[in-house]
Design an enzyme around this catalytic site. Structure first.
Site, PDB file in Angstrom:
ATOM      1  CG  HIS A 126      -0.349   0.211   2.519  1.00 33.74           C
ATOM      2  ND1 HIS A 126      -0.122  -0.821   3.417  1.00 33.74           N
ATOM      3  CD2 HIS A 126       0.101   1.339   3.142  1.00 33.74           C
ATOM      4  CE1 HIS A 126       0.414  -0.344   4.518  1.00 33.74           C
ATOM      5  NE2 HIS A 126       0.570   0.968   4.387  1.00 33.74           N
ATOM      6  CG  ASP A 156      -0.329  -4.150   2.332  1.00 32.34           C
ATOM      7  OD1 ASP A 156      -0.311  -3.644   1.188  1.00 32.34           O
ATOM      8  OD2 ASP A 156      -0.238  -3.473   3.370  1.00 32.34           O
ATOM      9  CB  SER A 232       3.529   1.089   5.984  1.00 35.17           C
ATOM     10  OG  SER A 232       2.341   0.820   6.657  1.00 35.17           O
TER      11      SER A 232
END
Length: 281
Positions: A126, A156, A232
């Site tokens: 993402h 992901d 992330s």
């Protein structure tokens, strides 16, 4: 509510040997020079010149050589356990900053980790999905464009191929699955603060969560080392300096999207196996 720990647009606004003085050796008796001695010296000089030429050639050729690949330091202690400061020292050369530009010049940021000696970078999908431009920032301050080489929406995870490698490449050492209660360290650009290092413990395994704009993720590591937007794609590391997971999400019951004690990471074996064609941009 589960938030991605990723995008800025999600943020709220050899030593010398001592010789005793009385131990000086007596000079050896000198021998007269002979023709054979001179020939031997001449041959030695020729060999020395040849070695010098080879060294000079190799020195000059080094400018065009591939990046030096080095192992992380320092080495673990006898029991294999590092301090948090040592884990930081080991991993920071392997951690990269990721900056993306999307449609309408929307900017976002995240983190990645050099996971292979060929320069492959693992990150959260993402962070880079839909990006028109991806730029990598290495620990030495250099930057390079990158592209998505593989992606797995089910986990992901994305693998990036940088256009240029750093002068010294330090791939992370990959580890196994940590145990519940095991201490871990998270390193990433949370809230835009590059290389932030936090510590905590693994608080759960095999977690399943649903993440905004990502979907359901399963088999996750739950941990309580602080992570926030920008984290992330960063590494979750055990106390042997081994990367055991890739940070993908954090839990927050409010709309703030900041850390309250529960983060999630994809186990490194799953992340490393993640692949398939890049997603449409």
């Amino acid at each position: 509510m589960l938030s991605r720990a990723g995008k800025l647009d999600r943020l709220p606004d050899p030593p010398a040997v001592a010789v005793p003085d009385d131990a000086e050796p007596a000079p050896a008796p000198r021998r007269p020079w002979r023709r054979g001695n001179r020939a031997l010296v001449a041959a030695g000089v020729a060999v020395a010149l040849a070695v010098t030429a080879v060294v000079a050639f190799q020195w000059g050729a080094a400018e065009n050589a591939a990046p030096a690949v080095v192992a992380p330091t320092p080495s673990p202690s006898d029991d294999g356990i590092l301090t948090v400061a040592e884990v930081h020292q080991v991993l920071v050369p392997s951690v990269v900053s990721i900056r993306t530009t999307g449609p309408g010049d929307a900017a976002a940021s995240g983190t990645g980790v050099l996971a292979n000696a060929d320069g492959t970078i693992l990150t959260a999908l993402h962070v880079v999905k839909g990006a028109a431009k991806i730029e990598i920032g290495y620990a030495d301050g250099s930057t390079t464009p990158a592209k998505i080489a593989a992606a797995d929406p089910a986990t992901d995870i994305a693998a990036l191929t940088p256009e240029k490698l750093p002068e010294v490449l330090v791939p992370a050492v990959l580890g196994g699955v940590p145990g519940i209660g095991e201490q871990v360290v998270a390193i990433g650009d949370q809230l835009g603060l590059t290389g932030s290092t936090t510590t905590g413990v693994v608080s759960g395994l095999e977690r399943s969560v649903t993440v905004d704009d990502v979907g359901k993720l399963a088999g996750l590591i739950q941990f309580d080392a602080a992570v926030n937007p920008g984290s992330s794609g960063g590494p979750l590391v055990n106390m042997r300096g081994q990367t055991v997971g890739i940070v993908v999400a954090l839990a927050n019951p409010t709309d703030a999207g900041t850390f309250i004690g529960v983060g999630f990471a994809v186990p490194i074996a799953t992340a490393a196996a993640g692949g398939g064609p890049p997603p449409p941009l």
